[in-house]
Motif scaffolding. Structure first.
Motif, PDB file in Angstrom:
ATOM      1  N   MET A  55       0.831  -1.183   0.000  1.00 52.06           N
ATOM      2  CA  MET A  55       0.000   0.000   0.000  1.00 52.06           C
ATOM      3  C   MET A  55       0.878   1.250   0.000  1.00 52.06           C
ATOM      4  O   MET A  55       1.934   1.267   0.616  1.00 52.06           O
ATOM      5  N   LYS A  56       0.364   2.258  -0.630  1.00 54.06           N
ATOM      6  CA  LYS A  56       1.072   3.520  -0.708  1.00 54.06           C
ATOM      7  C   LYS A  56       0.704   4.384   0.497  1.00 54.06           C
ATOM      8  O   LYS A  56      -0.465   4.525   0.837  1.00 54.06           O
ATOM      9  N   ARG A  57       1.702   4.978   1.153  1.00 56.90           N
ATOM     10  CA  ARG A  57       1.490   5.822   2.334  1.00 56.90           C
ATOM     11  C   ARG A  57       1.148   7.245   1.898  1.00 56.90           C
ATOM     12  O   ARG A  57       1.812   7.821   1.050  1.00 56.90           O
ATOM     13  N   GLN A  58       0.112   7.861   2.528  1.00 54.70           N
ATOM     14  CA  GLN A  58      -0.309   9.220   2.190  1.00 54.70           C
ATOM     15  C   GLN A  58       0.224  10.197   3.228  1.00 54.70           C
ATOM     16  O   GLN A  58       0.215   9.914   4.421  1.00 54.70           O
ATOM     17  N   ASN A  59       0.659  11.351   2.753  1.00 55.16           N
ATOM     18  CA  ASN A  59       1.137  12.427   3.629  1.00 55.16           C
ATOM     19  C   ASN A  59       0.078  13.521   3.733  1.00 55.16           C
ATOM     20  O   ASN A  59      -0.677  13.751   2.803  1.00 55.16           O
ATOM     21  N   GLY A  60       0.061  14.226   4.889  1.00 57.38           N
ATOM     22  CA  GLY A  60      -0.869  15.339   5.068  1.00 57.38           C
ATOM     23  C   GLY A  60      -1.824  15.103   6.218  1.00 57.38           C
ATOM     24  O   GLY A  60      -1.700  14.134   6.975  1.00 57.38           O
ATOM     25  N   PHE A  61      -2.771  16.034   6.348  1.00 61.82           N
ATOM     26  CA  PHE A  61      -3.746  15.983   7.442  1.00 61.82           C
ATOM     27  C   PHE A  61      -5.114  15.641   6.891  1.00 61.82           C
ATOM     28  O   PHE A  61      -5.470  16.019   5.776  1.00 61.82           O
ATOM     29  N   SER A  62      -5.903  14.989   7.710  1.00 61.36           N
ATOM     30  CA  SER A  62      -7.277  14.718   7.305  1.00 61.36           C
ATOM     31  C   SER A  62      -8.116  15.976   7.537  1.00 61.36           C
ATOM     32  O   SER A  62      -7.727  16.892   8.248  1.00 61.36           O
ATOM     33  N   LEU A  63      -9.273  16.026   6.954  1.00 62.90           N
ATOM     34  CA  LEU A  63     -10.171  17.169   7.092  1.00 62.90           C
ATOM     35  C   LEU A  63     -10.600  17.356   8.547  1.00 62.90           C
ATOM     36  O   LEU A  63     -10.676  18.489   9.046  1.00 62.90           O
ATOM     37  N   ILE A  64     -10.827  16.283   9.252  1.00 60.82           N
ATOM     38  CA  ILE A  64     -11.238  16.363  10.654  1.00 60.82           C
ATOM     39  C   ILE A  64     -10.130  16.977  11.504  1.00 60.82           C
ATOM     40  O   ILE A  64     -10.390  17.832  12.358  1.00 60.82           O
ATOM     41  N   GLU A  65      -8.891  16.580  11.276  1.00 64.98           N
ATOM     42  CA  GLU A  65      -7.766  17.152  12.033  1.00 64.98           C
ATOM     43  C   GLU A  65      -7.632  18.654  11.760  1.00 64.98           C
ATOM     44  O   GLU A  65      -7.414  19.449  12.675  1.00 64.98           O
ATOM     45  N   LEU A  66      -7.770  19.044  10.542  1.00 59.49           N
ATOM     46  CA  LEU A  66      -7.666  20.445  10.161  1.00 59.49           C
ATOM     47  C   LEU A  66      -8.786  21.273  10.809  1.00 59.49           C
ATOM     48  O   LEU A  66      -8.542  22.352  11.352  1.00 59.49           O
ATOM     49  N   LEU A  67     -10.023  20.782  10.775  1.00 62.89           N
ATOM     50  CA  LEU A  67     -11.149  21.489  11.396  1.00 62.89           C
ATOM     51  C   LEU A  67     -10.984  21.583  12.910  1.00 62.89           C
ATOM     52  O   LEU A  67     -11.339  22.600  13.527  1.00 62.89           O
ATOM     53  N   LEU A  68     -10.439  20.547  13.517  1.00 59.35           N
ATOM     54  CA  LEU A  68     -10.202  20.562  14.958  1.00 59.35           C
ATOM     55  C   LEU A  68      -9.198  21.645  15.337  1.00 59.35           C
ATOM     56  O   LEU A  68      -9.421  22.413  16.287  1.00 59.35           O
ATOM     57  N   VAL A  69      -8.116  21.755  14.605  1.00 55.92           N
ATOM     58  CA  VAL A  69      -7.100  22.779  14.875  1.00 55.92           C
ATOM     59  C   VAL A  69      -7.676  24.178  14.666  1.00 55.92           C
ATOM     60  O   VAL A  69      -7.447  25.088  15.473  1.00 55.92           O
ATOM     61  N   ILE A  70      -8.455  24.376  13.617  1.00 53.94           N
ATOM     62  CA  ILE A  70      -9.073  25.694  13.359  1.00 53.94           C
ATOM     63  C   ILE A  70     -10.054  26.041  14.473  1.00 53.94           C
ATOM     64  O   ILE A  70     -10.105  27.177  14.951  1.00 53.94           O
ATOM     65  N   GLY A  71     -10.830  25.081  14.941  1.00 54.36           N
ATOM     66  CA  GLY A  71     -11.779  25.313  16.036  1.00 54.36           C
ATOM     67  C   GLY A  71     -11.081  25.734  17.312  1.00 54.36           C
ATOM     68  O   GLY A  71     -11.521  26.662  18.003  1.00 54.36           O
ATOM     69  N   ILE A  72      -9.999  25.073  17.657  1.00 49.83           N
ATOM     70  CA  ILE A  72      -9.227  25.431  18.857  1.00 49.83           C
ATOM     71  C   ILE A  72      -8.653  26.840  18.711  1.00 49.83           C
ATOM     72  O   ILE A  72      -8.693  27.637  19.652  1.00 49.83           O
ATOM     73  N   ALA A  73      -8.140  27.174  17.549  1.00 48.96           N
ATOM     74  CA  ALA A  73      -7.582  28.510  17.306  1.00 48.96           C
ATOM     75  C   ALA A  73      -8.654  29.590  17.453  1.00 48.96           C
ATOM     76  O   ALA A  73      -8.404  30.660  18.026  1.00 48.96           O
ATOM     77  N   VAL A  74      -9.864  29.337  16.962  1.00 51.97           N
ATOM     78  CA  VAL A  74     -10.966  30.302  17.076  1.00 51.97           C
ATOM     79  C   VAL A  74     -11.342  30.514  18.539  1.00 51.97           C
ATOM     80  O   VAL A  74     -11.548  31.646  18.986  1.00 51.97           O
ATOM     81  N   ILE A  75     -11.419  29.445  19.310  1.00 56.45           N
ATOM     82  CA  ILE A  75     -11.757  29.561  20.736  1.00 56.45           C
ATOM     83  C   ILE A  75     -10.695  30.366  21.476  1.00 56.45           C
ATOM     84  O   ILE A  75     -11.008  31.258  22.270  1.00 56.45           O
ATOM     85  N   LEU A  76      -9.426  30.087  21.232  1.00 58.63           N
ATOM     86  CA  LEU A  76      -8.337  30.830  21.874  1.00 58.63           C
ATOM     87  C   LEU A  76      -8.366  32.311  21.488  1.00 58.63           C
ATOM     88  O   LEU A  76      -8.153  33.191  22.324  1.00 58.63           O
ATOM     89  N   ALA A  77      -8.654  32.608  20.228  1.00 61.03           N
ATOM     90  CA  ALA A  77      -8.724  34.000  19.772  1.00 61.03           C
ATOM     91  C   ALA A  77      -9.883  34.735  20.446  1.00 61.03           C
ATOM     92  O   ALA A  77      -9.748  35.896  20.842  1.00 61.03           O
ATOM     93  N   ALA A  78     -11.019  34.076  20.599  1.00 65.70           N
ATOM     94  CA  ALA A  78     -12.174  34.707  21.245  1.00 65.70           C
ATOM     95  C   ALA A  78     -11.883  35.022  22.706  1.00 65.70           C
ATOM     96  O   ALA A  78     -12.209  36.108  23.199  1.00 65.70           O
ATOM     97  N   VAL A  79     -11.271  34.094  23.417  1.00 67.76           N
ATOM     98  CA  VAL A  79     -10.929  34.312  24.827  1.00 67.76           C
ATOM     99  C   VAL A  79      -9.905  35.442  24.959  1.00 67.76           C
ATOM    100  O   VAL A  79     -10.034  36.329  25.802  1.00 67.76           O
ATOM    101  N   ALA A  80      -8.887  35.433  24.106  1.00 71.19           N
ATOM    102  CA  ALA A  80      -7.847  36.468  24.165  1.00 71.19           C
ATOM    103  C   ALA A  80      -8.423  37.852  23.861  1.00 71.19           C
ATOM    104  O   ALA A  80      -8.087  38.830  24.525  1.00 71.19           O
ATOM    105  N   THR A  81      -9.308  37.946  22.884  1.00 69.72           N
ATOM    106  CA  THR A  81      -9.916  39.234  22.532  1.00 69.72           C
ATOM    107  C   THR A  81     -10.774  39.768  23.670  1.00 69.72           C
ATOM    108  O   THR A  81     -10.690  40.942  24.021  1.00 69.72           O
ATOM    109  N   THR A  82     -11.565  38.925  24.277  1.00 71.05           N
ATOM    110  CA  THR A  82     -12.407  39.344  25.400  1.00 71.05           C
ATOM    111  C   THR A  82     -11.553  39.830  26.564  1.00 71.05           C
ATOM    112  O   THR A  82     -11.841  40.875  27.152  1.00 71.05           O
ATOM    113  N   ASN A  83     -10.521  39.083  26.898  1.00 74.21           N
ATOM    114  CA  ASN A  83      -9.639  39.490  27.999  1.00 74.21           C
ATOM    115  C   ASN A  83      -8.951  40.815  27.704  1.00 74.21           C
ATOM    116  O   ASN A  83      -8.818  41.669  28.580  1.00 74.21           O
ATOM    117  N   TYR A  84      -8.503  41.007  26.475  1.00 74.29           N
ATOM    118  CA  TYR A  84      -7.827  42.250  26.109  1.00 74.29           C
ATOM    119  C   TYR A  84      -8.778  43.440  26.214  1.00 74.29           C
ATOM    120  O   TYR A  84      -8.418  44.492  26.747  1.00 74.29           O
TER     121      TYR A  84
END
Length: 154
Positions: A1-30
């Protein structure tokens, strides 16, 4: 079998979701930090201004009566009057646009009596300030003996 490189769509959406939550908390605190700094600055400036006025009255500077005028209206400001309640303003200080006087602060002019050994203020003056978002409050009290105190409520 051939090995695939990169991220799955679920992993990418999870990272974006965490980044959005952190940005919202940081903006409110500021934003809350910025508003708190504004009301702290306004309170400090007012206390120093009132102490200066009481000092001028106690030393009987310029041989006149001094007064503090508080205007809780269309434009919130306070000022020191040389020559008593109907005297000349020696400096009007407007509150920052993010801070207003509270409803319990009434517009009034208080004459400060001169002399180092007498009670300079006829009755206690209570001045409340609040941020326009209603989160931070500050109460300034000028006692009859001329002592100026602050009560900060965050």
């Amino acid at each position: 079998m051939k090995r695939q490189n990169g991220f799955s769509l679920i992993e990418l959406l999870l990272v974006i979701g965490i980044a959005v939550i952190l940005a919202a908390v940081a903006t409110t605190n500021y934003l809350n930090y910025r508003i708190r700094v504004v009301i702290e600055k306004e309170g400090s400036r007012a206390v120093e201004y009132f102490r200066e006025g009481i000092g001028k009255a106690r030393s009987q500077q310029d041989g006149v009566t001094w007064a503090i005028n508080i205007n809780n209206g269309e434009s919130d400001y306070y000022e020191l009057l040389s020559g008593g309640a109907t005297g000349t303003s020696v400096g009007r200080v407007y509150l920052d646009s993010g801070v207003t006087f509270t409803a319990t602060t009434s517009s009034s002019t208080s004459v400060i009596t001169g002399g180092p050994t007498i009670t300079p203020i006829p009755s206690q003056i209570n001045i409340g300030m609040i941020t326009t978002n209603g989160v931070f409050r500050e109460e300034i009290t000028i006692k009859t003996n001329g002592q100026v105190t602050r009560d900060i409520q965050y």
